[in-house]
Design an enzyme around this catalytic site. Structure first.
Site, PDB file in Angstrom:
ATOM      1  N   GLN A  11       0.829  -1.224   0.000  1.00  0.00           N
ATOM      2  CA  GLN A  11       0.000   0.000   0.000  1.00  0.00           C
ATOM      3  C   GLN A  11       0.853   1.259   0.000  1.00  0.00           C
ATOM      4  O   GLN A  11       0.691   2.147  -0.836  1.00  0.00           O
ATOM      5  CB  GLN A  11      -0.836   0.057   1.283  1.00  0.00           C
ATOM      6  CG  GLN A  11      -1.896  -0.978   1.443  1.00  0.00           C
ATOM      7  CD  GLN A  11      -2.875  -0.510   2.511  1.00  0.00           C
ATOM      8  OE1 GLN A  11      -3.781   0.275   2.227  1.00  0.00           O
ATOM      9  NE2 GLN A  11      -2.710  -0.979   3.729  1.00  0.00           N
ATOM     10  N   ASP A  37      14.881  -9.188  -1.192  1.00  0.00           N
ATOM     11  CA  ASP A  37      14.262  -9.818  -0.020  1.00  0.00           C
ATOM     12  C   ASP A  37      15.016  -9.307   1.207  1.00  0.00           C
ATOM     13  O   ASP A  37      16.198  -9.608   1.392  1.00  0.00           O
ATOM     14  CB  ASP A  37      14.390 -11.348  -0.158  1.00  0.00           C
ATOM     15  CG  ASP A  37      13.759 -12.081   1.015  1.00  0.00           C
ATOM     16  OD1 ASP A  37      13.474 -11.433   2.046  1.00  0.00           O
ATOM     17  OD2 ASP A  37      13.556 -13.300   0.890  1.00  0.00           O
ATOM     18  N   ILE A  38      14.322  -8.535   2.029  1.00  0.00           N
ATOM     19  CA  ILE A  38      15.037  -7.875   3.137  1.00  0.00           C
ATOM     20  C   ILE A  38      15.463  -8.850   4.233  1.00  0.00           C
ATOM     21  O   ILE A  38      16.158  -8.458   5.168  1.00  0.00           O
ATOM     22  CB  ILE A  38      14.236  -6.685   3.730  1.00  0.00           C
ATOM     23  CG1 ILE A  38      12.906  -7.150   4.336  1.00  0.00           C
ATOM     24  CG2 ILE A  38      14.050  -5.588   2.693  1.00  0.00           C
ATOM     25  CD1 ILE A  38      12.266  -6.107   5.260  1.00  0.00           C
ATOM     26  N   TYR A  62       5.496  -7.686   7.203  1.00  0.00           N
ATOM     27  CA  TYR A  62       4.484  -8.743   7.329  1.00  0.00           C
ATOM     28  C   TYR A  62       3.306  -8.066   8.015  1.00  0.00           C
ATOM     29  O   TYR A  62       3.431  -7.613   9.158  1.00  0.00           O
ATOM     30  CB  TYR A  62       5.031  -9.895   8.185  1.00  0.00           C
ATOM     31  CG  TYR A  62       4.025 -10.999   8.420  1.00  0.00           C
ATOM     32  CD1 TYR A  62       4.091 -12.185   7.694  1.00  0.00           C
ATOM     33  CD2 TYR A  62       3.003 -10.851   9.353  1.00  0.00           C
ATOM     34  CE1 TYR A  62       3.157 -13.201   7.897  1.00  0.00           C
ATOM     35  CE2 TYR A  62       2.069 -11.846   9.557  1.00  0.00           C
ATOM     36  CZ  TYR A  62       2.156 -13.023   8.827  1.00  0.00           C
ATOM     37  OH  TYR A  62       1.224 -14.024   9.030  1.00  0.00           O
ATOM     38  N   ASP A 103       0.826   1.927  15.456  1.00  0.00           N
ATOM     39  CA  ASP A 103       0.145   2.270  16.715  1.00  0.00           C
ATOM     40  C   ASP A 103       0.007   1.042  17.621  1.00  0.00           C
ATOM     41  O   ASP A 103      -0.211   1.168  18.818  1.00  0.00           O
ATOM     42  CB  ASP A 103      -1.237   2.862  16.415  1.00  0.00           C
ATOM     43  CG  ASP A 103      -2.101   1.981  15.525  1.00  0.00           C
ATOM     44  OD1 ASP A 103      -1.538   1.291  14.638  1.00  0.00           O
ATOM     45  OD2 ASP A 103      -3.334   1.959  15.692  1.00  0.00           O
ATOM     46  N   TYR A 126       1.786  -9.807  16.049  1.00  0.00           N
ATOM     47  CA  TYR A 126       2.153  -8.810  15.029  1.00  0.00           C
ATOM     48  C   TYR A 126       2.743  -7.581  15.724  1.00  0.00           C
ATOM     49  O   TYR A 126       3.808  -7.074  15.346  1.00  0.00           O
ATOM     50  CB  TYR A 126       0.925  -8.420  14.195  1.00  0.00           C
ATOM     51  CG  TYR A 126       1.116  -7.154  13.384  1.00  0.00           C
ATOM     52  CD1 TYR A 126       1.848  -7.162  12.200  1.00  0.00           C
ATOM     53  CD2 TYR A 126       0.561  -5.941  13.803  1.00  0.00           C
ATOM     54  CE1 TYR A 126       2.043  -5.999  11.460  1.00  0.00           C
ATOM     55  CE2 TYR A 126       0.741  -4.777  13.075  1.00  0.00           C
ATOM     56  CZ  TYR A 126       1.470  -4.799  11.905  1.00  0.00           C
ATOM     57  OH  TYR A 126       1.657  -3.643  11.182  1.00  0.00           O
TER      58      TYR A 126
HETATM   59  N1  LIG Z   1      -1.804  -1.514   7.022  1.00  0.00           N
HETATM   60  C1  LIG Z   1      -2.014  -0.842   8.147  1.00  0.00           C
HETATM   61  O1  LIG Z   1      -3.152  -0.596   8.579  1.00  0.00           O
HETATM   62  C2  LIG Z   1      -0.837  -0.340   8.945  1.00  0.00           C
HETATM   63  C3  LIG Z   1      -1.054   0.350  10.118  1.00  0.00           C
HETATM   64  C4  LIG Z   1       0.035   0.832  10.844  1.00  0.00           C
HETATM   65  C5  LIG Z   1       1.323   0.610  10.377  1.00  0.00           C
HETATM   66  N2  LIG Z   1       1.507  -0.090   9.234  1.00  0.00           N
HETATM   67  C6  LIG Z   1       2.891  -0.307   8.779  1.00  0.00           C
HETATM   68  O2  LIG Z   1       3.058   0.439   7.589  1.00  0.00           O
HETATM   69  C7  LIG Z   1       4.005  -0.201   6.742  1.00  0.00           C
HETATM   70  C8  LIG Z   1       3.438  -0.340   5.335  1.00  0.00           C
HETATM   71  O3  LIG Z   1       2.256  -1.129   5.443  1.00  0.00           O
HETATM   72  P1  LIG Z   1       1.427  -1.550   4.150  1.00  0.00           P
HETATM   73  O4  LIG Z   1       0.007  -1.622   4.568  1.00  0.00           O
HETATM   74  O5  LIG Z   1       1.842  -0.714   2.990  1.00  0.00           O
HETATM   75  O6  LIG Z   1       1.973  -3.044   3.973  1.00  0.00           O
HETATM   76  P2  LIG Z   1       1.651  -4.054   2.759  1.00  0.00           P
HETATM   77  O7  LIG Z   1       0.635  -3.484   1.855  1.00  0.00           O
HETATM   78  O8  LIG Z   1       1.418  -5.388   3.390  1.00  0.00           O
HETATM   79  O9  LIG Z   1       3.047  -4.062   1.969  1.00  0.00           O
HETATM   80  C9  LIG Z   1       4.177  -4.709   2.437  1.00  0.00           C
HETATM   81  C10 LIG Z   1       4.993  -5.134   1.251  1.00  0.00           C
HETATM   82  O10 LIG Z   1       6.190  -5.764   1.708  1.00  0.00           O
HETATM   83  C11 LIG Z   1       6.383  -6.944   0.928  1.00  0.00           C
HETATM   84  N3  LIG Z   1       7.250  -7.889   1.621  1.00  0.00           N
HETATM   85  C12 LIG Z   1       6.917  -8.900   2.467  1.00  0.00           C
HETATM   86  N4  LIG Z   1       8.005  -9.579   2.842  1.00  0.00           N
HETATM   87  C13 LIG Z   1       9.068  -8.994   2.233  1.00  0.00           C
HETATM   88  C14 LIG Z   1      10.464  -9.258   2.213  1.00  0.00           C
HETATM   89  N5  LIG Z   1      10.997 -10.271   2.902  1.00  0.00           N
HETATM   90  N6  LIG Z   1      11.269  -8.466   1.463  1.00  0.00           N
HETATM   91  C15 LIG Z   1      10.750  -7.430   0.739  1.00  0.00           C
HETATM   92  N7  LIG Z   1       9.435  -7.149   0.698  1.00  0.00           N
HETATM   93  C16 LIG Z   1       8.597  -7.919   1.445  1.00  0.00           C
HETATM   94  C17 LIG Z   1       4.976  -7.461   0.744  1.00  0.00           C
HETATM   95  O11 LIG Z   1       4.914  -8.451  -0.249  1.00  0.00           O
HETATM   96  P3  LIG Z   1       3.742  -9.570  -0.121  1.00  0.00           P
HETATM   97  O12 LIG Z   1       2.452  -8.831  -0.239  1.00  0.00           O
HETATM   98  O13 LIG Z   1       4.054 -10.474  -1.282  1.00  0.00           O
HETATM   99  O14 LIG Z   1       3.918 -10.209   1.225  1.00  0.00           O
HETATM  100  C18 LIG Z   1       4.256  -6.166   0.381  1.00  0.00           C
HETATM  101  O15 LIG Z   1       4.393  -5.853  -0.995  1.00  0.00           O
HETATM  102  C19 LIG Z   1       4.347  -1.523   7.412  1.00  0.00           C
HETATM  103  O16 LIG Z   1       5.529  -1.379   8.149  1.00  0.00           O
HETATM  104  C20 LIG Z   1       3.191  -1.739   8.378  1.00  0.00           C
HETATM  105  O17 LIG Z   1       3.563  -2.519   9.496  1.00  0.00           O
HETATM  106  C21 LIG Z   1       0.465  -0.551   8.492  1.00  0.00           C
END
Ligand SMILES: NC(=O)c1ccc[n+]([C@@H]2O[C@H](COP(=O)([O-])OP(=O)(O)OC[C@H]3O[C@@H](n4cnc5c(N)ncnc54)[C@H](OP(=O)(O)O)[C@@H]3O)[C@@H](O)[C@H]2O)c1
Length: 287
Positions: A11, A37-38, A62, A103, A126
């Protein structure tokens, strides 16, 4: 200035691709797991050594909150161990690391917007994995920003906004919890803020934590009502209690951020959550 984005197909990561043309002074290297891959420190080292980015923005994570209760090893590998890899490599090549956290590091038992140094107490697996990621940054990064955000949504990927629109269209009514309070955050606003911060040199030395969400406060019920109303979907939203919608992972009841630090330090204005939601839905409907 070169910026390496990890997790670029998520996202938040995707929003940087959209914004890139508006920032001609920055050149971006977009990577997701297929390109970088991190969890592999040697792979990160190789890429950073070759490309020499001044900034690494870690959007990889994740994020399957409920699945993490079963897959905690994987959650910790990506959200903590791999973050340590990034922090060490960033330090080795003197890059600034911008790491995104959540959060959920708070237990949500508070009733006043959380400041950055409020005591953390992650509850779900998580949340614990993300908290451990912050600790990795604190331990290994020389220069880093940990940006905690909440309730992220965008046109890309799966999120609450899309789920409400889908189920709202399919069903006549939806039950949504009203006793969890936080603030939705449009990933575009967060991405823009990160780029503004990077532009506003000098960035802080050492490791600093900042809170960022959109302005205002909402329950998931309020958020759902607004999504359905703006989208002109005919669906009744019923407020329910968390106890009536049990999920594997425990969520914080209250996770509103105090954002004074980021606003004052970088002189930024943050949009109100309803305005940003309207913008995002407008873009979604254009597509
Ligand atoms: N979503 C929320 O509501 C929320 C709220 C608060 C904070 N956050 C934080 O905000 C950040 C961004 O969230 P987001 O919603 O954009 O996450 P997301 O949509 O799940 O995107 C994460 C990306 O990282 C990829 N990924 C997974 N494992 C990886 C690896 N080993 N190496 C490289 N890439 C990898 C995923 O691929 P796959 O899809 O193939 O696994 C996905 O494309 C994250 O740190 C999350 O914890 C999110």
């Amino acid at each position: 200035m070169k910026i390496l984005i990890t997790g670029s197909r998520g996202q938040l990561g995707n929003e940087f691709s959209v914004l890139a043309p508006a920032y001609p002074d920055f050149s971006f290297i977009f990577t997701d797991i297929a390109e970088l891959d991190i969890t592999s420190e040697p792979d990160i080292d190789l890429l950073v050594k070759q490309e020499k980015p001044a900034v690494i923005i870690n959007c990889a994570a994740y994020t399957a909150v409920d699945k993490a209760e079963q897959e905690d090893n994987l959650a910790f590998l990506i959200n903590a161990t791999a973050v340590g890899n990034l922090a060490r490599v960033a330090s080795k090549y003197n890059a600034l690391l911008v790491h995104i956290s959540t959060d959920y590091v708070f237990d949500g038992k508070g009733f006043k917007p959380y400041v950055e140094d409020a005591p953390t107490n992650p509850v779900s697996l998580y949340a614990k994995s993300k908290h451990a990621g912050e600790q990795q940054v604190q331990s290994y990064a020389n220069r880093a920003i940990i940006l905690r955000t909440s309730w992220l949504y965008s046109e890309f990927g799966n999120n609450f906004v899309k789920t409400m629109m889908k189920y709202g269209r399919e069903r006549g009514q939806l039950n949504v919890v009203f006793d969890q309070t936080g603030t939705p955050t449009y990933a575009r606003d967060l991405a823009e803020t990160i780029l503004e911060i990077i532009q506003k040199q000098p960035v802080p030395e050492g490791v600093e934590v900042f809170h960022y969400s959109n302005e205002g406060v909402a329950s998931w019920y309020d958020f759902a009502k607004e999504i359905i109303e703006i989208s002109n979907i005919s669906c009744k939203i019923n407020p329910i209690e968390t106890k009536d919608y049990p999920l594997p992972a425990v969520r914080p009841f209250y996770s509103v951020f105090n954002k004074a630090k980021i606003k004052h330090r970088f002189k930024i204005e943050i949009p109100y959550w309803k305005d940003s939601l309207r913008e995002c839905l407008g873009r979604m409907n254009q597509e």
